[in-house]
Write a protein that holds these residues in place. Structure first.
Motif, PDB file in Angstrom:
ATOM      1  N   PHE A 476      30.824  70.150  68.851  1.00 50.94           N
ATOM      2  CA  PHE A 476      30.887  69.913  67.405  1.00 50.94           C
ATOM      3  C   PHE A 476      29.565  70.336  66.780  1.00 50.94           C
ATOM      4  N   ILE A 477      29.638  71.321  65.893  1.00 55.99           N
ATOM      5  CA  ILE A 477      28.458  71.771  65.152  1.00 55.99           C
ATOM      6  C   ILE A 477      28.541  71.203  63.751  1.00 55.99           C
ATOM      7  N   PHE A 478      27.506  70.482  63.335  1.00 52.89           N
ATOM      8  CA  PHE A 478      27.531  69.723  62.083  1.00 52.89           C
ATOM      9  C   PHE A 478      26.339  70.131  61.223  1.00 52.89           C
ATOM     10  N   ASN A 479      26.614  70.805  60.114  1.00 55.85           N
ATOM     11  CA  ASN A 479      25.570  71.236  59.191  1.00 55.85           C
ATOM     12  C   ASN A 479      25.388  70.174  58.108  1.00 55.85           C
ATOM     13  N   VAL A 480      24.274  69.487  58.145  1.00 52.17           N
ATOM     14  CA  VAL A 480      24.027  68.373  57.234  1.00 52.17           C
ATOM     15  C   VAL A 480      22.965  68.769  56.223  1.00 52.17           C
ATOM     16  N   SER A 481      23.300  68.640  54.931  1.00 52.79           N
ATOM     17  CA  SER A 481      22.348  68.895  53.848  1.00 52.79           C
ATOM     18  C   SER A 481      22.017  67.574  53.174  1.00 52.79           C
ATOM     19  N   ILE A 482      20.740  67.284  52.992  1.00 55.60           N
ATOM     20  CA  ILE A 482      20.335  66.040  52.341  1.00 55.60           C
ATOM     21  C   ILE A 482      19.534  66.364  51.091  1.00 55.60           C
ATOM     22  N   LYS A 511      21.053  71.627  61.336  1.00 60.26           N
ATOM     23  CA  LYS A 511      22.272  71.966  62.083  1.00 60.26           C
ATOM     24  C   LYS A 511      22.255  71.131  63.362  1.00 60.26           C
ATOM     25  N   LEU A 512      23.189  70.206  63.459  1.00 64.76           N
ATOM     26  CA  LEU A 512      23.291  69.338  64.636  1.00 64.76           C
ATOM     27  C   LEU A 512      24.380  69.866  65.556  1.00 64.76           C
ATOM     28  N   LYS A 513      24.106  69.807  66.865  1.00 64.88           N
ATOM     29  CA  LYS A 513      25.106  70.244  67.826  1.00 64.88           C
ATOM     30  C   LYS A 513      25.356  69.124  68.819  1.00 64.88           C
ATOM     31  N   PHE A 514      26.601  68.609  68.820  1.00 67.11           N
ATOM     32  CA  PHE A 514      27.023  67.588  69.766  1.00 67.11           C
ATOM     33  C   PHE A 514      27.859  68.284  70.840  1.00 67.11           C
ATOM     34  N   GLN A 515      27.291  68.371  72.055  1.00 68.82           N
ATOM     35  CA  GLN A 515      27.937  69.135  73.132  1.00 68.82           C
ATOM     36  C   GLN A 515      28.688  68.221  74.098  1.00 68.82           C
ATOM     37  N   TYR A 516      29.573  68.859  74.835  1.00 73.18           N
ATOM     38  CA  TYR A 516      30.303  68.233  75.935  1.00 73.18           C
ATOM     39  C   TYR A 516      31.015  66.953  75.483  1.00 73.18           C
ATOM     40  N   LEU A 517      31.820  67.077  74.442  1.00 70.79           N
ATOM     41  CA  LEU A 517      32.591  65.948  73.944  1.00 70.79           C
ATOM     42  C   LEU A 517      33.979  65.957  74.589  1.00 70.79           C
ATOM     43  N   VAL A 518      34.384  64.803  75.070  1.00 74.41           N
ATOM     44  CA  VAL A 518      35.728  64.657  75.633  1.00 74.41           C
ATOM     45  C   VAL A 518      36.745  64.839  74.503  1.00 74.41           C
ATOM     46  N   PRO A 519      37.801  65.601  74.702  1.00 73.56           N
ATOM     47  CA  PRO A 519      38.801  65.782  73.635  1.00 73.56           C
ATOM     48  C   PRO A 519      39.297  64.447  73.103  1.00 73.56           C
ATOM     49  N   GLY A 520      39.350  64.349  71.794  1.00 71.68           N
ATOM     50  CA  GLY A 520      39.760  63.106  71.151  1.00 71.68           C
ATOM     51  C   GLY A 520      39.301  63.065  69.703  1.00 71.68           C
ATOM     52  N   THR A 521      39.360  61.863  69.119  1.00 72.13           N
ATOM     53  CA  THR A 521      39.017  61.676  67.713  1.00 72.13           C
ATOM     54  C   THR A 521      37.698  60.929  67.592  1.00 72.13           C
ATOM     55  N   TYR A 522      36.815  61.441  66.739  1.00 73.28           N
ATOM     56  CA  TYR A 522      35.502  60.855  66.533  1.00 73.28           C
ATOM     57  C   TYR A 522      35.266  60.644  65.035  1.00 73.28           C
ATOM     58  N   ILE A 557      36.889  63.478  63.034  1.00 81.28           N
ATOM     59  CA  ILE A 557      36.552  64.696  63.764  1.00 81.28           C
ATOM     60  C   ILE A 557      37.486  64.801  64.962  1.00 81.28           C
ATOM     61  N   SER A 558      38.296  65.852  64.991  1.00 79.62           N
ATOM     62  CA  SER A 558      39.250  66.046  66.085  1.00 79.62           C
ATOM     63  C   SER A 558      38.704  67.118  67.028  1.00 79.62           C
ATOM     64  N   ILE A 559      38.377  66.718  68.267  1.00 80.29           N
ATOM     65  CA  ILE A 559      37.788  67.623  69.251  1.00 80.29           C
ATOM     66  C   ILE A 559      38.849  68.046  70.264  1.00 80.29           C
ATOM     67  N   LEU A 565      34.059  73.181  67.043  1.00 81.60           N
ATOM     68  CA  LEU A 565      34.403  72.822  65.669  1.00 81.60           C
ATOM     69  C   LEU A 565      33.125  72.768  64.853  1.00 81.60           C
ATOM     70  N   GLU A 566      33.135  73.392  63.677  1.00 77.90           N
ATOM     71  CA  GLU A 566      31.956  73.390  62.807  1.00 77.90           C
ATOM     72  C   GLU A 566      32.348  72.894  61.419  1.00 77.90           C
ATOM     73  N   GLU A 567      31.583  71.929  60.899  1.00 80.99           N
ATOM     74  CA  GLU A 567      31.837  71.392  59.571  1.00 80.99           C
ATOM     75  C   GLU A 567      30.517  71.168  58.843  1.00 80.99           C
ATOM     76  N   ASN A 568      30.616  71.029  57.504  1.00 78.27           N
ATOM     77  CA  ASN A 568      29.446  70.845  56.646  1.00 78.27           C
ATOM     78  C   ASN A 568      29.537  69.510  55.933  1.00 78.27           C
TER      79      ASN A 568
END
Length: 571
Positions: A476-482, A511-522, A557-559, A565-568
């Motif tokens: 999951f790649i997550f682009n966070v703007s503050i 840009k945050l990257k959450f790696q090696y996520l087990v398939p599922g909902t977060y 978040i559905s993995i 998956l990339e979201e902003n």
């Protein structure tokens, strides 16, 4: 004689006919239960009252409200709300179809009173409740008709707060929630929504309370609270003058402009929280097994001093192990035959307590020698995540060693490596060997290579496992703007159950990257870390501190496996 017998037979015949007819009539007249029919789902309706609802210049001590069917009262104590509150609760009873309210005190002049019954009024047969019924009257020449509405949610989870009181005060000094009952009051519904009707056109202090002891005062730290930083103003003034003609029929109440305001209100939303008890305390102290003592504190310890009152040598003690947040202490005693301890605990003069602890069962030498081997807890399973490191945790500290020789068989290759201690007491070990993806492994630890502080040695250890591959996971790649860069934000990745899986802290667009996520909902949560202590902090009413702001990412978040998956998110 012959004629008499003929007449007698004729009489018997007529009597038999009459008896048969009578039997048929009685049978037809038997009462039979109905074979069925629709269940009554209609709540009772008010048809008249004395005096009328929304009466002006009210000067009586008795109110009678008649419904269209027989009624009962259910859970009146928790459902009934009276604004402004009365010093004495009125006597409220039911006489058939009529609700009787007897007021036992003198009412305030020029004041609008609201009696809110919630769902306390039900019908006699099916228990259908009259929903949110109100009876309103004024001791003056007009009905106050402004109102305040909003929602109360938990400050951290943001879930609605049900059955929490929302209270208004005309006096606005800071300590009033501790000292006085509110002037107006309402209770939130299952969605956390509340509305307080029939208010005067003035500013109010607003305060929400989960009232544990039902005294409408904030006097216990176990009571959840919420407050607004500023005074609040009610909305939409609709005054009823003294010469206004009101129908005595309560059936028209729902059509009255005061009953339902159609203009969208300004919502006064509140975030509920529990204040922190700032006093240091011992939460738990006990022998968790032979030779090991565990003490848990409410807050991290600053300068702990433990004085043992037992008469034994200091060398019989001690190995100390603190957890990461330094609020839990594990204490190992070199002489496990000791089954009771008397000690004084002092934490920088914030806490001083005397403890008398006893092991639940008598410790004997026989019981000690019965355990001859150490069995570690490992993070290994039949399928092991290739990107992780193999770890062991032994039940007791090791006496000397900081490394552990192990053999790792990778396919058909034998690799000799070491597990290294990662803690000061040599209880936790990690193998710093990178594993290959999709590979079969066998891990072997020889017997008697480690000795703990009690002289116990380890049993032989053999684990067989297989590593998975990167294709088994999603990223999951997550682009966070503050926009606000004054305070850092804590970004948390949560499991479907709400457990924190990973946490990152950012103070700029990232840009945050959450790696090696087990398939599922977060889900994702952001915490505005105003005091920069890397955790969420609750509020404090006395110091006028609101709980730190929490923002939930609006979608789940559905993995999927082998998928990025990339979201902003613009905070």
């Amino acid at each position: 004689m012959k004629n008499l017998n003929k007449k007698h037979r004729k009489a018997i015949t007529y009597l038999s006919m009459y008896a048969a007819i009578l039997l048929i009539l009685v049978s037809c007249a038997n009462i039979v239960n109905p074979s069925g029919g629709p269940r009554d789902t209609t709540a009772p309706k008010p048809i008249k009252s004395s005096p009328a609802n929304y009466s002006l210049q009210f000067n009586q001590n008795k109110i009678e409200i008649t419904f269209d069917e027989f009624i009962l009262l259910r859970d009146l104590k928790s459902q009934l709300l009276i604004s402004p509150p009365l010093s004495e609760t009125p006597d409220i009873s039911v006489r058939g179809k009529t609700l009787v309210i007897e007021i036992k005190e003198k009412l305030k002049e020029n004041t609008t009173y609201t009696l809110f019954f919630g769902k306390a009024i039900i019908d006699l047969t099916e228990g259908n409740a009259v929903s949110s019924y109100e009876f309103v009257f004024s001791t003056g020449n007009f009905i106050d008709s402004m109102y305040i509405s909003g929602k109360v949610s938990d400050a951290f989870t943001q879930k609605p707060e049900k059955d929490i009181y929302v209270m208004l005060y005309e006096h606005t000094y800071d300590s009033i929630p501790y000292r006085e009952k509110p002037f107006y009051i309402a209770k939130t519904d299952e969605n956390g929504d509340y509305t307080i009707h029939n208010l005067r056109n003035i500013s109010y202090k607003i305060f929400a309370l989960k009232d544990v002891n039902n005294n409408f005062k904030f006097d216990q730290l176990i009571e959840k609270i919420a407050f607004a930083d500023e005074l609040v103003l009610p909305q939409h003034k609709l005054a009823i003058l003294a010469d206004t003609s009101l129908s005595d029929s309560l059936q028209k109440d729902s059509l009255h402009p005061l009953a339902k305001l159609t203009v969208q209100p300004v919502l006064n939303n509140l975030r509920a929280f529990l204040e922190t008890d700032t006093k240091q305390r011992i939460l738990k102290a006990e022998f968790i097994k032979k030779g090991q003592l565990k003490i848990a504190f409410r807050f991290p310890v600053t300068d702990l001093e433990i004085t043992f009152l037992n008469k034994f040598e200091d060398q019989q003690l001690k190995v100390e192990e603190w957890n990461a947040t330094k609020d839990t202490l594990n204490y190992w005693i070199f002489n496990p035959e000791i089954d009771s301890l008397h000690l004084i605990i002092d934490d920088n003069n914030q806490l001083r307590d005397t403890l008398n602890l006893r092991f639940k069962s008598k410790i004997t030498k026989t019981a000690i020698t019965a355990v001859s081997r150490l069995f570690p807890v490992s993070n290994l399973s039949q399928t092991f995540d290739f990107y992780k490191r193999i770890s062991f945790t032994f039940p007791n500290p090791m006496s000397k060693h900081d490394s552990l020789a192990v053999t790792l068989i990778e396919a058909n290759d034998t690799i000799h490596t070491y597990a290294y201690a990662t803690d000061a007491v040599h209880r936790k070990f990690v193998i710093k060997k990178e594993l290959k993806q999709g590979q079969d492994y066998k891990l072997i630890v020889k017997q008697d290579v480690l000795t703990d502080i009690f002289g116990f040695t380890n049993d032989s250890i053999v684990y067989s496992f297989k590593t998975n591959t990167g294709e088994d996971f999603g990223n999951f790649i997550f682009n966070v703007s503050i926009k606000d860069t004054v305070h850092p934000y804590i970004i948390q990745l949560l499991s479907e159950n709400g457990d924190v899986l990973q946490q990152r802290i950012i103070d700029k667009d990232t840009k945050l990257k959450f790696q090696y996520l087990v398939p599922g909902t977060y889900s994702i949560k952001a915490i505005e870390d105003k005091n920069r202590n890397k955790k969420w902090d609750t509020g404090n009413y006395g110091r006028k501190i609101q709980p730190e702001n929490v923002i939930n990412y609006p979608t789940k978040i559905s993995i999927k496996a082998n998928w990025d998956l990339e979201e902003n998110w613009k905070l």
